[in-house]
Design a protein around this motif. Structure first.
Motif, PDB file in Angstrom:
ATOM      1  N   ALA A 183       0.824  -1.216   0.000  1.00 47.21           N
ATOM      2  CA  ALA A 183       0.000   0.000   0.000  1.00 47.21           C
ATOM      3  C   ALA A 183       0.855   1.262   0.000  1.00 47.21           C
ATOM      4  O   ALA A 183       0.508   2.262  -0.637  1.00 47.21           O
ATOM      5  CB  ALA A 183      -0.933  -0.003   1.218  1.00 47.21           C
ATOM      6  N   ARG A 236      -4.534   1.921  -2.603  1.00 47.86           N
ATOM      7  CA  ARG A 236      -3.788   2.122  -1.357  1.00 47.86           C
ATOM      8  C   ARG A 236      -4.696   1.893  -0.142  1.00 47.86           C
ATOM      9  O   ARG A 236      -4.341   1.161   0.781  1.00 47.86           O
ATOM     10  CB  ARG A 236      -3.225   3.547  -1.340  1.00 47.86           C
ATOM     11  CG  ARG A 236      -2.423   3.942  -0.113  1.00 47.86           C
ATOM     12  CD  ARG A 236      -1.978   5.383  -0.284  1.00 47.86           C
ATOM     13  NE  ARG A 236      -1.227   5.904   0.824  1.00 47.86           N
ATOM     14  CZ  ARG A 236       0.093   5.841   0.946  1.00 47.86           C
ATOM     15  NH1 ARG A 236       0.798   5.221   0.024  1.00 47.86           N
ATOM     16  NH2 ARG A 236       0.722   6.372   1.982  1.00 47.86           N
ATOM     17  N   TYR A 237      -5.883   2.495  -0.187  1.00 51.16           N
ATOM     18  CA  TYR A 237      -6.786   2.410   0.959  1.00 51.16           C
ATOM     19  C   TYR A 237      -7.498   1.057   1.029  1.00 51.16           C
ATOM     20  O   TYR A 237      -7.808   0.575   2.121  1.00 51.16           O
ATOM     21  CB  TYR A 237      -7.775   3.571   0.902  1.00 51.16           C
ATOM     22  CG  TYR A 237      -7.060   4.892   0.784  1.00 51.16           C
ATOM     23  CD1 TYR A 237      -6.141   5.290   1.754  1.00 51.16           C
ATOM     24  CD2 TYR A 237      -7.244   5.733  -0.316  1.00 51.16           C
ATOM     25  CE1 TYR A 237      -5.438   6.472   1.640  1.00 51.16           C
ATOM     26  CE2 TYR A 237      -6.543   6.918  -0.440  1.00 51.16           C
ATOM     27  CZ  TYR A 237      -5.633   7.288   0.542  1.00 51.16           C
ATOM     28  OH  TYR A 237      -4.923   8.457   0.428  1.00 51.16           O
ATOM     29  N   LEU A 261      -6.044  -1.798   0.207  1.00 56.35           N
ATOM     30  CA  LEU A 261      -5.050  -2.676   0.820  1.00 56.35           C
ATOM     31  C   LEU A 261      -4.987  -2.464   2.337  1.00 56.35           C
ATOM     32  O   LEU A 261      -4.846  -3.420   3.103  1.00 56.35           O
ATOM     33  CB  LEU A 261      -3.673  -2.418   0.203  1.00 56.35           C
ATOM     34  CG  LEU A 261      -3.437  -3.008  -1.188  1.00 56.35           C
ATOM     35  CD1 LEU A 261      -2.174  -2.417  -1.814  1.00 56.35           C
ATOM     36  CD2 LEU A 261      -3.326  -4.524  -1.122  1.00 56.35           C
TER      37      LEU A 261
END
Length: 291
Positions: free
Chosen positions: A65, A73-74, A76
């Motif tokens: 991430a 990213r969020y 993960l």
């Protein structure tokens, strides 16, 4: 240099974490045996082993991430939290995507408190002074730094100072760049004496170090002879800062991801972080033109 120093070089940290796990899982009896193992690993890298626990799998997702942006990213981070509800770095990442500073503060604080509990009181006493060098402390340090930053955003400067100062006590080497966050809070709250102590503690011939030294002199003594001397030193280190502080150059909407010392990228980042303090100094532009 990376602009956001609070997170640190994640690929390096990930590699260190993987090697440490192998050492801990091995049957090494002496330092020489560990050194032999490390030398062989450098010469003949082996495939990465799959994480063996939910905690390790969650941390692996966090490292992934940290290397991406946006929704992935969020996602993960959320998946990591589902695997390990005590995954501190997941809270740190999710705080970035919070809809309000209050929500970001709550998430960062939760991660910080989990880290504090997991490390334990004795650990803090035994390792104070070199915290960042111990890998298991870093998620806690990241959460605490983010918590302090959100406190400052919520205009809770006095409380933010306490958190930042504690981070520097735990790790005086300041691998996270906490000093750059703390100095503006000292100015905002009128703690000029503490700001001066901080600059003395971290003497730097960089834009941050020299221009902040000048800024502090202007706040304390105005356009003094010493201020003129400090301006020359600062301009020598990075001449690109002044045009941004005097509105001759505009600070771009999108900041550089990193910077080089003495470069315009360093000037942009410094000006963005400190412009609010420089613009309060009456007669600044007139004085600068005379120098």
């Amino acid at each position: 240099m990376p602009f956001n120093s609070l997170q640190g070089p994640m690929p390096t940290e990930q590699a260190m974490q993987e090697v440490l796990a192998e050492i801990q899982g091995g049957n090494f009896e002496t330092i020489d045996e560990i050194n032999d193992f490390l030398n062989k690993k450098l010469l003949n890298p082996t495939p990465k082993k799959a994480p063996s626990s939910n905690k390790d799998r969650a941390q692996q997702m966090i490292y992934e991430a940290m290397e991406v942006q946006g929704a992935k990213r969020y996602k993960l981070a959320e998946e990591a939290l589902n695997l390990d509800p005590n995954c501190i770095d997941a809270y740190v990442i999710l705080a970035e995507n919070a809809s309000t500073p209050e929500e970001a503060m709550v998430l960062s604080k939760k991660g910080m408190e989990i880290g504090k509990k997991e490390l334990g009181k004795d650990f803090f006493k035994e390792n104070k002074g070199h915290f960042w060098m111990i890998l298991e402390t870093r998620p806690y340090m990241r959460a605490k730094a983010n918590y302090a930053e959100t406190l400052y955003e919520l205009e809770l400067g006095i409380v933010a100072i306490k958190e930042y100062e504690e981070l520097l006590e735990l790790n005086p080497n300041d691998n996270q760049g906490i000093r750059y966050k703390l100095f503006p809070v000292y100015l905002e709250t009128g703690n000029l004496l503490e700001a001066e102590k901080l600059l003395r503690q971290y003497e730097e011939k960089t834009a941050h170090g020299l221009y902040n030294k000048l800024l502090l002199e202007l706040c304390k003594n105005g356009f003094s002879a010493n201020a003129a001397k400090l301006l020359k030193e600062a301009k020598k280190a990075n001449p690109h800062v002044i045009p941004f502080l005097t509105d001759k150059n505009s600070i771009p909407m999108f900041l550089p991801k990193g910077y080089r010392l003495g470069d315009e990228s360093e000037a942009i980042i410094y000006a963005d972080e400190h412009f609010q303090f420089w613009e309060k100094i009456e007669g600044l532009q007139k004085w600068l033109k005379k120098q």
